[in-house]
Design an enzyme around this catalytic site. Structure first.
Site, PDB file in Angstrom:
ATOM      1  N   LYS A  66       1.293  -9.213   6.739  1.00 27.86           N
ATOM      2  CA  LYS A  66       2.529  -8.492   6.437  1.00 27.86           C
ATOM      3  C   LYS A  66       2.160  -7.360   5.482  1.00 27.86           C
ATOM      4  O   LYS A  66       1.843  -7.584   4.312  1.00 27.86           O
ATOM      5  CB  LYS A  66       3.540  -9.441   5.806  1.00 27.86           C
ATOM      6  N   PHE A  90     -16.485  19.658  11.967  1.00 22.78           N
ATOM      7  CA  PHE A  90     -15.065  19.458  12.237  1.00 22.78           C
ATOM      8  C   PHE A  90     -14.238  20.616  11.652  1.00 22.78           C
ATOM      9  O   PHE A  90     -13.403  21.209  12.334  1.00 22.78           O
ATOM     10  CB  PHE A  90     -14.591  18.126  11.640  1.00 22.78           C
ATOM     11  N   ASP A  91     -14.529  20.949  10.394  1.00 24.72           N
ATOM     12  CA  ASP A  91     -13.789  22.036   9.744  1.00 24.72           C
ATOM     13  C   ASP A  91     -13.954  23.347  10.502  1.00 24.72           C
ATOM     14  O   ASP A  91     -13.026  24.144  10.604  1.00 24.72           O
ATOM     15  CB  ASP A  91     -14.267  22.209   8.294  1.00 24.72           C
ATOM     16  N   GLU A 145       0.038 -12.094  11.961  1.00 24.25           N
ATOM     17  CA  GLU A 145      -0.264 -10.724  11.547  1.00 24.25           C
ATOM     18  C   GLU A 145      -0.084 -10.626  10.039  1.00 24.25           C
ATOM     19  O   GLU A 145       0.814 -11.253   9.493  1.00 24.25           O
ATOM     20  CB  GLU A 145       0.727  -9.744  12.203  1.00 24.25           C
ATOM     21  N   CYS A 156      -4.200   7.319 -34.902  1.00 29.08           N
ATOM     22  CA  CYS A 156      -5.165   7.392 -33.800  1.00 29.08           C
ATOM     23  C   CYS A 156      -6.409   6.557 -34.131  1.00 29.08           C
ATOM     24  O   CYS A 156      -6.981   6.708 -35.217  1.00 29.08           O
ATOM     25  CB  CYS A 156      -5.563   8.842 -33.554  1.00 29.08           C
ATOM     26  N   CYS A 173      -9.862  15.600 -32.135  1.00 27.69           N
ATOM     27  CA  CYS A 173     -10.001  14.179 -31.820  1.00 27.69           C
ATOM     28  C   CYS A 173     -11.101  13.990 -30.760  1.00 27.69           C
ATOM     29  O   CYS A 173     -11.002  14.531 -29.649  1.00 27.69           O
ATOM     30  CB  CYS A 173      -8.645  13.670 -31.326  1.00 27.69           C
ATOM     31  N   SER A 218      15.420  -7.523   9.946  1.00 28.82           N
ATOM     32  CA  SER A 218      14.369  -7.883   8.982  1.00 28.82           C
ATOM     33  C   SER A 218      13.924  -9.311   9.289  1.00 28.82           C
ATOM     34  O   SER A 218      14.269  -9.838  10.335  1.00 28.82           O
ATOM     35  CB  SER A 218      14.856  -7.670   7.557  1.00 28.82           C
ATOM     36  N   LEU A 219      13.145  -9.903   8.416  1.00 25.44           N
ATOM     37  CA  LEU A 219      12.564 -11.209   8.735  1.00 25.44           C
ATOM     38  C   LEU A 219      13.061 -12.286   7.788  1.00 25.44           C
ATOM     39  O   LEU A 219      13.298 -12.023   6.607  1.00 25.44           O
ATOM     40  CB  LEU A 219      11.038 -11.140   8.620  1.00 25.44           C
ATOM     41  N   ASP A 254       2.528  -4.308   3.054  1.00 24.47           N
ATOM     42  CA  ASP A 254       3.561  -3.987   2.074  1.00 24.47           C
ATOM     43  C   ASP A 254       3.764  -2.476   1.982  1.00 24.47           C
ATOM     44  O   ASP A 254       3.181  -1.796   1.144  1.00 24.47           O
ATOM     45  CB  ASP A 254       3.158  -4.560   0.708  1.00 24.47           C
ATOM     46  N   LYS A 259       5.471 -15.713   2.780  1.00 26.50           N
ATOM     47  CA  LYS A 259       5.154 -14.858   1.633  1.00 26.50           C
ATOM     48  C   LYS A 259       4.219 -15.562   0.667  1.00 26.50           C
ATOM     49  O   LYS A 259       4.490 -16.702   0.267  1.00 26.50           O
ATOM     50  CB  LYS A 259       6.443 -14.508   0.884  1.00 26.50           C
ATOM     51  N   GLU A 282       4.459  -0.199  10.029  1.00 25.73           N
ATOM     52  CA  GLU A 282       4.556  -0.054   8.579  1.00 25.73           C
ATOM     53  C   GLU A 282       3.766   1.162   8.094  1.00 25.73           C
ATOM     54  O   GLU A 282       2.588   1.306   8.410  1.00 25.73           O
ATOM     55  CB  GLU A 282       3.993  -1.342   7.945  1.00 25.73           C
ATOM     56  N   CYS A 309      -9.406   9.271 -34.649  1.00 18.40           N
ATOM     57  CA  CYS A 309      -9.455  10.335 -35.660  1.00 18.40           C
ATOM     58  C   CYS A 309      -8.458  10.113 -36.797  1.00 18.40           C
ATOM     59  O   CYS A 309      -8.322  10.959 -37.679  1.00 18.40           O
ATOM     60  CB  CYS A 309      -9.237  11.691 -35.014  1.00 18.40           C
ATOM     61  N   CYS A 348      -1.852  11.108 -29.644  1.00  9.26           N
ATOM     62  CA  CYS A 348      -2.483  11.685 -30.823  1.00  9.26           C
ATOM     63  C   CYS A 348      -2.353  13.203 -30.715  1.00  9.26           C
ATOM     64  O   CYS A 348      -2.860  13.804 -29.782  1.00  9.26           O
ATOM     65  CB  CYS A 348      -3.957  11.279 -30.881  1.00  9.26           C
ATOM     66  N   LYS A 359       4.741 -14.833  14.701  1.00  5.14           N
ATOM     67  CA  LYS A 359       5.668 -14.469  15.780  1.00  5.14           C
ATOM     68  C   LYS A 359       5.350 -15.236  17.047  1.00  5.14           C
ATOM     69  O   LYS A 359       4.173 -15.486  17.340  1.00  5.14           O
ATOM     70  CB  LYS A 359       5.523 -12.971  16.122  1.00  5.14           C
ATOM     71  N   TYR A 384       3.409  -2.618  14.717  1.00  5.67           N
ATOM     72  CA  TYR A 384       3.511  -4.055  14.968  1.00  5.67           C
ATOM     73  C   TYR A 384       4.557  -4.415  16.008  1.00  5.67           C
ATOM     74  O   TYR A 384       4.887  -5.576  16.190  1.00  5.67           O
ATOM     75  CB  TYR A 384       3.759  -4.837  13.667  1.00  5.67           C
ATOM     76  N   ASP A 396     -18.234  16.517   8.856  1.00  9.55           N
ATOM     77  CA  ASP A 396     -17.003  17.130   8.352  1.00  9.55           C
ATOM     78  C   ASP A 396     -17.088  18.645   8.497  1.00  9.55           C
ATOM     79  O   ASP A 396     -16.122  19.321   8.805  1.00  9.55           O
ATOM     80  CB  ASP A 396     -16.809  16.803   6.862  1.00  9.55           C
ATOM     81  N   ARG A 428      13.929   2.900   8.521  1.00  6.73           N
ATOM     82  CA  ARG A 428      14.750   1.772   8.916  1.00  6.73           C
ATOM     83  C   ARG A 428      16.208   1.992   8.495  1.00  6.73           C
ATOM     84  O   ARG A 428      17.126   1.606   9.206  1.00  6.73           O
ATOM     85  CB  ARG A 428      14.187   0.495   8.275  1.00  6.73           C
TER      86      ARG A 428
HETATM   87  S1  IVH Z   1       7.901  -7.653  12.363  1.00  6.05           S
HETATM   88  C1  IVH Z   1      11.958  -8.171  14.097  1.00  6.05           C
HETATM   89  N1  IVH Z   1       5.398  -7.473  11.589  1.00  6.05           N
HETATM   90  O1  IVH Z   1       8.216  -6.695   6.782  1.00  6.05           O
HETATM   91  C2  IVH Z   1      10.612  -8.008  13.542  1.00  6.05           C
HETATM   92  N2  IVH Z   1       7.110  -6.781  10.097  1.00  6.05           N
HETATM   93  O2  IVH Z   1      10.357  -8.367   5.677  1.00  6.05           O
HETATM   94  C3  IVH Z   1      10.611  -7.255  12.301  1.00  6.05           C
HETATM   95  N3  IVH Z   1       6.295  -5.880   7.961  1.00  6.05           N
HETATM   96  O3  IVH Z   1      10.932  -4.730   7.860  1.00  6.05           O
HETATM   97  C4  IVH Z   1       9.352  -6.928  11.696  1.00  6.05           C
HETATM   98  N4  IVH Z   1       4.150  -6.110   8.393  1.00  6.05           N
HETATM   99  O4  IVH Z   1       8.749  -3.538   7.272  1.00  6.05           O
HETATM  100  C5  IVH Z   1       6.687  -7.275  11.272  1.00  6.05           C
HETATM  101  N5  IVH Z   1       3.153  -7.311  11.018  1.00  6.05           N
HETATM  102  C6  IVH Z   1       4.430  -7.122  10.703  1.00  6.05           C
HETATM  103  C7  IVH Z   1       4.818  -6.572   9.465  1.00  6.05           C
HETATM  104  C8  IVH Z   1       6.184  -6.425   9.191  1.00  6.05           C
HETATM  105  C9  IVH Z   1       5.036  -5.695   7.508  1.00  6.05           C
HETATM  106  C10 IVH Z   1       7.529  -5.535   7.196  1.00  6.05           C
HETATM  107  C11 IVH Z   1       8.536  -4.729   7.983  1.00  6.05           C
HETATM  108  C12 IVH Z   1       9.808  -5.546   7.974  1.00  6.05           C
HETATM  109  C13 IVH Z   1       9.588  -6.404   6.766  1.00  6.05           C
HETATM  110  C14 IVH Z   1      10.424  -7.654   6.862  1.00  6.05           C
END
Ligand code: IVH
Length: 675
Positions: A116, A37-38, A114, A411, A435, A83-84, A118, A317, A174, A414, A429, A293, A226, A34, A137
């Site tokens: 998902k 690098f710095d 893959e 408290c 305290c 979306s999915l 969050d 999910k 993401e 105390c 408190c 997919k 992704y 580091d 998005r």
């Molecule tokens: S594919 C048309 N792959 O999940 C394909 N989405 O509920 C659209 N997400 O809006 C997305 N990991 O924000 C894809 N490996 C992944 C993902 C992923 C997270 C999120 C993404 C999407 C949301 C849909």
């Protein structure tokens, strides 16, 4: 050095640092320390400050915040961000697979599985290999342009690696924050008396919408791609499958999630789903399911989309894992700022791969919401935080005789009557200086690594010293003698010497650290640095009016108020006095500042910048002014020598400058002053 050599040096340094960044952030395999690098980064920053005309658009220094935008412009996505479709059971995945079979007329096909992630989806467009813009998005059709914020994410290349990059490519993925970074940030919030953030996802999306990219940079967001989309007229390369797209993403310098799998059939998909059901808790980022997919792009287009989501993909999910257990008791913890946090002590139970014995109950409101009773059977869940939470009570199992859990009125440490916080959410408190956990908490904060950094003393030792009557305030640390320590349990000569040495060495810590260590509410590390730079010593700061303090760049009224209150508070005035006597630094070291001077060209001049600059971020221009002997003002006054006017300057600033006859110059004119 000749100008051409300097330019070459800047290009080389930028390339080298970009490579090391990639090794560190993407490959997780740094080859330099580091420190080294710095040093490289410092060399580059300094050269760029002297020769801003040579700053490259993909220079690593350009990641951290270019400008402060007022609002985000919007952009229409070239192709809608869909979306999915969601599913919650293996049965639903089977039905999805049947639809695929039908759609593809029983031809052979493969899936990618893959995780998902969050976080929140973003789209990044690269033209001729360079990051052109990045957008959220939004509603799927129109998103907000958050390019400067996205550029702070180290795992997103500003320029695609490799020579044969496409003319145009859109990459979606993401944005998220690791659980560990999230925890650290929340810990810091709690320590300066702020409410912690609710969960990593909201935190990440809130961060991406911040106006100041420098703040975004501090929050250390991360990214997993992704999806890759080339234009139909792309000739340099073609990508045929989803799995192959990840290979390209890696080549281009992205950090690709390592847990992506190619599955030949539904059985392999099911195996993946079951395997990650619990394994996902071992990851340092939040996942809420798996995305399945169709691998082949040609097959994806045969299947097509509905108006909302693709027919070739589905999200599986995971239900947040919950378990039932019994509430044994509730304990109440008192923090450094006096806030009381209720904690549920539970019968030990397995959850997400670990044994859980305690869960947070957050605050009094939460206990009411749950209508928690003694010995209740409760459901606990692992949320965004590492500590699990109680989500609901199984009322059917409640004993008729059970009493509701009541919040304390006094408290637990105390016995002082508790008060309700301004926000109405917390009890605290008010007995701050008597305290015990609050006293200990303040001293623990004082010795912390990023404060006075007295490594020989941790929480345990602070407690031991406090119980032995050696310390009641941080100032007492400097009165501790060898013989005091040798009387304590588990203290040999060596350990005692170490402690004394650590305390002694801390006296050289610079003013900004001492200021942070004092533990004034809302004065975190960066605020302390800004205040120390501006006011130069504690007396100037403590004598300043709230309006003066809030005029310092990026210091708000809440902080200003808190500082002026501390300045009037006998605890702080006495503490400062005693610490001064002990020899701590309460002034900025002007000699050190002198040593960092690059020139005296701006000596005696005061500047203020407004609007966005082409060659500097706000921080860089301020640094350049200081490094050349000038001063940075916090507002417009008669004493200002120049107002540097960039793109989209603040209207009120321009108006005031005109009124006061302050000279206005362009960024170019400013650069010329340095030559
Ligand atoms: S594919 C048309 N792959 O999940 C394909 N989405 O509920 C659209 N997400 O809006 C997305 N990991 O924000 C894809 N490996 C992944 C993902 C992923 C997270 C999120 C993404 C999407 C949301 C849909």
């Amino acid at each position: 050095m000749k100008t051409v050599d300097i330019q070459e040096k800047i290009v080389k340094l930028a390339q080298l640092i970009n490579e090391h960044n990639h090794r560190y952030y993407v490959q997780n395999a740094p080859v330099i320390s580091d420190f080294e690098f710095d040093a490289l980064l410092k060399e580059l920053t300094e050269l760029e400050a002297k020769y801003p005309e040579f700053i490259l658009p993909d220079s690593p220094t350009q990641r951290v915040g270019a400008d402060i935008t007022k609002k985000f412009p919007t952009i229409e996505h070239e192709v809608q961000m869909l979306s999915l479709d969601n599913s919650y059971s293996i049965q639903e995945i089977k039905e999805f697979d049947e639809r695929i079979q039908k759609g593809l007329e029983s031809k052979h096909y493969e899936y990618t599985c893959e995780l998902k992630i969050d976080g929140l989806a973003i789209s990044i467009v690269y033209e001729k290999g360079k990051l052109k813009y990045a957008a959220t998005r939004g509603d799927g059709k129109i998103g907000e342009v958050v390019t400067n914020n996205v550029k702070t994410i180290k795992t997103i290349p500003l320029k695609l690696h490799g020579d044969n990059t496409p003319d145009y490519v859109e990459i979606r993925g993401e944005v998220y924050i690791t659980k560990s970074n999230f925890e650290k940030i929340n810990q810091n919030r709690i320590e300066i008396g702020e409410e912690p953030y609710a969960n990593p996802r909201n935190f990440a999306s809130g961060t991406l919408k911040l106006q100041d990219p420098r703040e975004v940079a501090k929050r250390k967001l991360d990214f997993f791609p992704y999806f890759v989309r080339l234009r139909e007229n792309e000739t340099k390369l073609s990508i045929k499958t989803q799995y192959e797209s990840f290979e390209w993403l890696k080549k281009w310098g992205f950090k690709v999630n390592p847990n992506i799998e190619l599955c030949k059939n539904l059985t392999e998909v099911e195996k993946y789903l079951t395997q990650w059901q619990t394994k996902r808790y071992t990851l340092d980022y939040e996942t809420d399911g798996v995305v399945v997919k169709i691998n082949d792009y040609a097959q994806q287009s045969i299947l097509g989309n509905t108006s909302k989501f693709p027919r070739w993909a589905i999200a599986y999910k995971y239900a947040a894992e919950q378990v039932e257990t019994v509430l044994q008791s509730v304990s109440f913890q008192v923090g450094r700022t006096g806030i009381i946090t209720p904690v549920a002590n539970l019968s030990p139970v397995q959850l997400g791969g670990t044994v859980v014995k305690r869960a947070t109950l957050h605050n009094a409101q939460e206990i009411k919401r749950l209508d928690l009773h003694e010995q209740d059977t409760v459901f606990i869940e692992k949320g965004g935080e590492i500590i699990p939470k109680v989500v609901r009570v199984n009322v059917e199992k409640r004993k008729k005789t059970a009493h509701p859990i009541v919040f304390l009125t006094h408290c637990p440490e105390c016995n002082t009557p508790l008060q309700v916080s301004e926000t109405g959410i917390h009890y605290y408190c008010p007995n701050s200086y008597q305290c015990p956990p609050q006293i200990v908490g303040r001293i623990v904060h004082f010795v912390r690594r990023n404060a006075m950094d007295i490594q020989a003393i941790g929480e345990e030792k602070v407690e031991q010293f406090y119980k032995a009557g050696l310390i009641r305030t941080p100032a007492d640390l400097y009165k501790i003698k060898m013989e005091d320590l040798l009387k304590l349990e588990r203290f040999g000569k060596k350990l005692a010497e170490n402690v004394i040495k650590g305390i002694e060495q801390s006296k050289t810590q610079p003013f900004e650290r001492v200021l942070f260590a004092l533990g004034i509410r809302y004065v975190g590390e960066t605020v302390a640095i800004k205040l120390a730079h501006h006011f130069k010593d504690i007396d100037n700061l403590f004598n300043a009016k709230a309006e003066e303090i809030s005029q310092v760049y990026e210091i708000g009224e809440k902080i200003a108020q808190s500082v002026t209150e501390a300045a009037k508070n006998p605890y702080y005035t006495q503490l400062v006095q005693e610490l001064k006597q002990a020899g701590l630094q309460f002034k900025t070291d002007e000699d050190k500042i002198q040593n960092t001077l690059v020139s005296n060209k701006l000596q005696g001049l005061t500047f203020l910048a407004t609007g966005t600059m082409k060659n500097f971020s706000r921080e860089q221009i301020e640094k350049t002014i200081r490094e050349n002997g000038g001063k940075v003002a916090s507002s417009i006054s008669k004493n200002l020598s120049y107002l540097i006017v960039g793109n989209e300057p603040g209207e009120s600033k321009i108006k005031k400058a005109k009124e006061l006859n302050v000279k206005m110059i362009s960024e170019e004119e400013f650069i010329n002053m340095l030559k």
